[in-house]
Scaffold this active site. Structure first.
Site, short mmCIF file in Angstrom:
data_model
loop_
_atom_site.label_atom_id
_atom_site.label_comp_id
_atom_site.label_asym_id
_atom_site.label_seq_id
_atom_site.Cartn_x
_atom_site.Cartn_y
_atom_site.Cartn_z
N GLY A 1 0.82 -1.21 0.00
CA GLY A 1 0.00 0.00 0.00
C GLY A 1 0.86 1.26 0.00
NE ARG B 1 6.36 -1.51 5.30
CZ ARG B 1 7.01 -2.18 6.24
NH1 ARG B 1 8.08 -2.87 5.94
NH2 ARG B 1 6.61 -2.16 7.48
NE ARG C 1 -2.93 12.06 -7.98
CZ ARG C 1 -4.02 12.65 -7.46
NH1 ARG C 1 -4.31 12.51 -6.19
NH2 ARG C 1 -4.81 13.34 -8.22
NE ARG D 1 -3.87 -5.76 -0.10
CZ ARG D 1 -3.37 -5.00 0.89
NH1 ARG D 1 -2.36 -4.17 0.64
NH2 ARG D 1 -3.84 -5.07 2.11
CB SER E 1 -0.43 -5.15 7.24
OG SER E 1 -1.07 -3.91 7.10
CG ASP F 1 -4.55 -4.88 13.38
OD1 ASP F 1 -3.88 -4.66 12.35
OD2 ASP F 1 -5.78 -4.80 13.41
NE ARG G 1 3.30 -2.31 11.11
CZ ARG G 1 2.00 -2.12 11.23
NH1 ARG G 1 1.40 -2.24 12.38
NH2 ARG G 1 1.27 -1.82 10.18
N1 ADE Z 1 -4.74 -3.58 7.77
C1 ADE Z 1 -4.07 -3.82 8.91
N2 ADE Z 1 -4.91 -3.83 9.96
C2 ADE Z 1 -6.15 -3.59 9.45
C3 ADE Z 1 -7.42 -3.46 10.02
N3 ADE Z 1 -7.58 -3.59 11.34
N4 ADE Z 1 -8.47 -3.19 9.22
C4 ADE Z 1 -8.28 -3.06 7.89
N5 ADE Z 1 -7.10 -3.16 7.29
C5 ADE Z 1 -6.04 -3.43 8.07
#
Ligand code: ADE
Length: 235
Positions: free
Chosen positions: A21, A25, A44, A88, A91, A205, A218
Protein backbone atom coordinates in the site's frame (compact mmCIF):
# COMPACT_ATOMS: atom_id res chain seq x y z
CA UNK A 1 2.62 5.86 -22.85
CA UNK A 2 2.15 7.63 -19.55
CA UNK A 3 -1.29 7.38 -17.95
CA UNK A 4 -2.99 9.92 -15.66
CA UNK A 5 -1.39 8.27 -12.62
CA UNK A 6 1.80 6.57 -13.88
CA UNK A 7 4.60 8.37 -15.74
CA UNK A 8 6.78 5.36 -16.58
CA UNK A 9 8.13 4.71 -20.08
CA UNK A 10 6.63 1.92 -22.19
CA UNK A 11 8.09 -1.42 -21.16
CA UNK A 12 9.29 -0.01 -17.84
CA UNK A 13 7.42 -2.58 -15.75
CA UNK A 14 8.10 -6.28 -15.44
CA UNK A 15 5.29 -8.77 -16.15
CA UNK A 16 4.95 -9.18 -12.38
CA UNK A 17 4.44 -6.23 -10.03
CA UNK A 18 4.53 -6.57 -6.25
CA UNK A 19 2.32 -3.95 -4.63
CA UNK A 20 2.45 -2.72 -1.02
CA UNK A 21 0.00 0.00 0.00
CA UNK A 22 2.73 2.43 1.08
CA UNK A 23 5.01 3.85 -1.65
CA UNK A 24 7.86 4.07 0.90
CA UNK A 25 7.47 0.31 1.40
CA UNK A 26 7.89 -0.02 -2.36
CA UNK A 27 11.13 1.95 -2.07
CA UNK A 28 12.25 -0.23 0.88
CA UNK A 29 11.57 -3.41 -1.13
CA UNK A 30 13.41 -2.03 -4.16
CA UNK A 31 16.43 -1.01 -2.06
CA UNK A 32 16.61 -4.12 0.13
CA UNK A 33 15.34 -7.01 -1.98
CA UNK A 34 15.91 -6.16 -5.65
CA UNK A 35 19.14 -5.81 -7.59
CA UNK A 36 19.75 -2.81 -9.89
CA UNK A 37 16.37 -1.28 -9.05
CA UNK A 38 15.45 1.98 -10.73
CA UNK A 39 12.52 4.25 -10.00
CA UNK A 40 10.21 4.23 -13.02
CA UNK A 41 7.24 6.31 -11.84
CA UNK A 42 6.63 9.02 -9.24
CA UNK A 43 3.25 10.65 -9.94
CA UNK A 44 1.80 11.82 -6.56
CA UNK A 45 4.87 10.17 -4.95
CA UNK A 46 3.27 6.76 -5.65
CA UNK A 47 6.71 5.33 -6.39
CA UNK A 48 7.31 2.34 -8.65
CA UNK A 49 10.61 0.54 -9.29
CA UNK A 50 11.91 -2.14 -11.63
CA UNK A 51 14.93 -4.31 -10.91
CA UNK A 52 15.77 -7.98 -10.74
CA UNK A 53 15.36 -10.70 -8.13
CA UNK A 54 17.70 -13.68 -8.60
CA UNK A 55 18.33 -12.35 -12.09
CA UNK A 56 14.64 -12.11 -13.12
CA UNK A 57 12.93 -8.79 -13.88
CA UNK A 58 10.46 -7.78 -11.16
CA UNK A 59 8.69 -4.48 -10.39
CA UNK A 60 7.32 -3.05 -7.17
CA UNK A 61 4.91 -0.15 -6.84
CA UNK A 62 2.71 1.35 -4.09
CA UNK A 63 -1.08 1.20 -4.56
CA UNK A 64 -2.29 3.46 -1.76
CA UNK A 65 -5.09 2.74 0.69
CA UNK A 66 -8.50 1.36 -0.18
CA UNK A 67 -10.18 -0.09 -3.24
CA UNK A 68 -10.58 3.18 -5.22
CA UNK A 69 -6.83 3.92 -5.01
CA UNK A 70 -5.50 0.42 -5.75
CA UNK A 71 -8.03 -0.06 -8.57
CA UNK A 72 -6.62 2.92 -10.46
CA UNK A 73 -3.00 1.72 -10.32
CA UNK A 74 -3.79 -1.94 -11.00
CA UNK A 75 -6.04 -0.99 -13.94
CA UNK A 76 -3.38 1.20 -15.57
CA UNK A 77 -0.56 -1.31 -14.95
CA UNK A 78 -2.51 -4.09 -16.66
CA UNK A 79 -4.21 -2.13 -19.44
CA UNK A 80 -1.52 0.39 -20.35
CA UNK A 81 1.74 -1.32 -19.30
CA UNK A 82 0.88 -4.94 -20.14
CA UNK A 83 1.43 -6.23 -16.60
CA UNK A 84 0.28 -9.84 -16.26
CA UNK A 85 0.65 -10.63 -12.54
CA UNK A 86 -0.20 -8.43 -9.56
CA UNK A 87 0.89 -9.57 -6.11
CA UNK A 88 -0.37 -7.32 -3.32
CA UNK A 89 1.89 -7.47 -0.26
CA UNK A 90 0.11 -5.89 2.67
CA UNK A 91 -1.02 -6.13 6.23
CA UNK A 92 -4.35 -7.10 7.74
CA UNK A 93 -6.27 -7.20 11.00
CA UNK A 94 -7.21 -10.75 12.01
CA UNK A 95 -10.75 -11.60 13.04
CA UNK A 96 -10.72 -15.42 13.26
CA UNK A 97 -9.84 -16.65 16.72
CA UNK A 98 -7.16 -19.12 15.63
CA UNK A 99 -5.26 -16.60 13.47
CA UNK A 100 -2.14 -15.32 15.24
CA UNK A 101 -0.12 -12.11 14.95
CA UNK A 102 2.83 -12.73 12.56
CA UNK A 103 0.90 -15.36 10.55
CA UNK A 104 1.07 -14.89 6.81
CA UNK A 105 -2.35 -14.98 5.14
CA UNK A 106 -2.78 -15.87 1.50
CA UNK A 107 -6.13 -14.48 0.37
CA UNK A 108 -7.70 -17.26 -1.67
CA UNK A 109 -10.82 -15.12 -1.99
CA UNK A 110 -11.99 -11.72 -0.81
CA UNK A 111 -15.44 -10.70 0.41
CA UNK A 112 -16.23 -7.00 0.64
CA UNK A 113 -18.73 -4.30 1.55
CA UNK A 114 -17.56 -2.35 -1.51
CA UNK A 115 -19.90 -2.18 -4.50
CA UNK A 116 -17.18 -2.20 -7.17
CA UNK A 117 -17.55 -5.82 -8.23
CA UNK A 118 -21.35 -5.52 -8.35
CA UNK A 119 -20.87 -2.46 -10.57
CA UNK A 120 -18.78 -4.68 -12.85
CA UNK A 121 -21.27 -7.55 -12.81
CA UNK A 122 -24.82 -6.21 -13.33
CA UNK A 123 -25.33 -6.00 -9.54
CA UNK A 124 -24.75 -9.74 -9.09
CA UNK A 125 -22.37 -11.24 -6.47
CA UNK A 126 -18.93 -11.83 -7.97
CA UNK A 127 -16.70 -14.38 -6.22
CA UNK A 128 -13.49 -12.35 -6.07
CA UNK A 129 -10.81 -15.04 -6.10
CA UNK A 130 -7.05 -15.17 -6.51
CA UNK A 131 -5.22 -16.84 -9.38
CA UNK A 132 -4.71 -20.50 -8.56
CA UNK A 133 -1.18 -20.73 -9.97
CA UNK A 134 0.03 -17.78 -7.88
CA UNK A 135 -1.84 -19.12 -4.83
CA UNK A 136 -0.35 -22.59 -5.14
CA UNK A 137 3.15 -21.19 -5.68
CA UNK A 138 2.92 -18.85 -2.66
CA UNK A 139 1.63 -21.56 -0.34
CA UNK A 140 4.37 -23.96 -1.51
CA UNK A 141 7.03 -21.28 -0.94
CA UNK A 142 5.69 -20.44 2.53
CA UNK A 143 5.80 -24.12 3.53
CA UNK A 144 9.32 -24.47 2.08
CA UNK A 145 10.44 -21.47 4.13
CA UNK A 146 8.67 -22.72 7.31
CA UNK A 147 6.50 -19.62 7.43
CA UNK A 148 3.23 -20.05 9.37
CA UNK A 149 0.70 -19.59 6.55
CA UNK A 150 -3.11 -19.50 6.47
CA UNK A 151 -5.12 -19.70 3.25
CA UNK A 152 -8.73 -18.56 2.92
CA UNK A 153 -11.26 -15.80 2.69
CA UNK A 154 -10.50 -12.21 3.73
CA UNK A 155 -12.80 -9.17 3.90
CA UNK A 156 -11.82 -5.98 2.07
CA UNK A 157 -13.44 -3.18 4.06
CA UNK A 158 -14.27 0.30 2.79
CA UNK A 159 -14.09 1.71 6.32
CA UNK A 160 -11.00 1.23 8.51
CA UNK A 161 -12.93 2.77 11.41
CA UNK A 162 -16.08 0.69 11.16
CA UNK A 163 -19.14 1.49 13.30
CA UNK A 164 -20.35 -2.12 12.85
CA UNK A 165 -18.36 -3.92 15.59
CA UNK A 166 -20.74 -6.93 15.45
CA UNK A 167 -19.82 -7.61 11.84
CA UNK A 168 -16.36 -8.81 12.96
CA UNK A 169 -17.98 -11.59 15.03
CA UNK A 170 -20.10 -12.59 12.04
CA UNK A 171 -16.95 -12.69 9.89
CA UNK A 172 -15.31 -14.97 12.46
CA UNK A 173 -18.34 -17.32 12.32
CA UNK A 174 -18.24 -17.35 8.52
CA UNK A 175 -14.57 -18.37 8.57
CA UNK A 176 -13.17 -15.06 7.32
CA UNK A 177 -9.57 -14.90 8.46
CA UNK A 178 -8.83 -11.19 8.41
CA UNK A 179 -9.69 -7.72 7.15
CA UNK A 180 -7.74 -5.68 4.63
CA UNK A 181 -8.91 -2.84 2.40
CA UNK A 182 -7.91 -3.82 -1.16
CA UNK A 183 -7.88 -7.54 -2.10
CA UNK A 184 -11.47 -7.75 -3.43
CA UNK A 185 -10.93 -4.68 -5.61
CA UNK A 186 -7.65 -5.96 -7.04
CA UNK A 187 -9.18 -9.37 -7.82
CA UNK A 188 -12.07 -7.63 -9.57
CA UNK A 189 -9.80 -5.48 -11.77
CA UNK A 190 -7.62 -8.48 -12.64
CA UNK A 191 -10.69 -10.54 -13.61
CA UNK A 192 -12.08 -7.70 -15.71
CA UNK A 193 -8.82 -7.20 -17.59
CA UNK A 194 -7.67 -10.84 -17.84
CA UNK A 195 -4.64 -10.72 -15.51
CA UNK A 196 -3.62 -12.85 -12.53
CA UNK A 197 -3.71 -11.52 -8.98
CA UNK A 198 -2.87 -12.65 -5.48
CA UNK A 199 -2.87 -10.94 -2.08
CA UNK A 200 -0.37 -11.95 0.60
CA UNK A 201 -0.77 -10.34 4.03
CA UNK A 202 0.98 -10.19 7.37
CA UNK A 203 -1.25 -10.08 10.44
CA UNK A 204 -0.37 -6.76 12.05
CA UNK A 205 -3.24 -6.73 14.57
CA UNK A 206 -6.06 -8.87 15.94
CA UNK A 207 -9.24 -6.81 15.74
CA UNK A 208 -11.32 -8.88 18.18
CA UNK A 209 -8.57 -9.52 20.73
CA UNK A 210 -7.19 -5.96 20.46
CA UNK A 211 -3.58 -7.15 19.94
CA UNK A 212 -0.96 -5.46 17.74
CA UNK A 213 2.60 -6.20 16.62
CA UNK A 214 5.54 -4.17 17.90
CA UNK A 215 7.50 -2.39 15.19
CA UNK A 216 10.32 -5.01 15.35
CA UNK A 217 7.82 -7.83 14.91
CA UNK A 218 6.19 -5.92 12.04
CA UNK A 219 9.51 -5.69 10.23
CA UNK A 220 10.35 -9.37 10.81
CA UNK A 221 6.99 -10.61 9.53
CA UNK A 222 7.14 -8.18 6.59
CA UNK A 223 10.54 -9.60 5.59
CA UNK A 224 9.18 -13.17 5.82
CA UNK A 225 6.23 -12.26 3.62
CA UNK A 226 8.58 -10.58 1.13
CA UNK A 227 10.72 -13.66 0.55
CA UNK A 228 7.57 -15.75 -0.02
CA UNK A 229 6.22 -13.09 -2.40
CA UNK A 230 9.43 -12.62 -4.38
CA UNK A 231 9.86 -16.37 -4.87
CA UNK A 232 6.24 -16.47 -6.05
CA UNK A 233 6.95 -13.62 -8.47
CA UNK A 234 9.76 -15.46 -10.24
CA UNK A 235 8.29 -18.99 -10.25
N1 ADE B 1 -4.74 -3.58 7.77
C1 ADE B 1 -4.07 -3.82 8.91
N2 ADE B 1 -4.91 -3.83 9.96
C2 ADE B 1 -6.15 -3.59 9.45
C3 ADE B 1 -7.42 -3.46 10.02
N3 ADE B 1 -7.58 -3.59 11.34
N4 ADE B 1 -8.47 -3.19 9.22
C4 ADE B 1 -8.28 -3.06 7.89
N5 ADE B 1 -7.10 -3.16 7.29
C5 ADE B 1 -6.04 -3.43 8.07
Amino acid sequence: MATPHINAADGAFAETVLMPGDPLRAQYIAENFLENAERVTDVRNMFGYTGTYKGKKVSVMGHGMGIPSCSIYVHELIKDYGVKNIIRVGSCGAVKDDVKLMDVIVAQGASTDSKVNRTRFANHDFAAISDFHLLETAVGEARKQNVSVRVGNVFSADLFYSPEADLFNTMDKLGILAVDMEAAGIYGVAAELGARALTILTVSDHIIRGEALSSDERQKSFNEMMTVSLETAIN
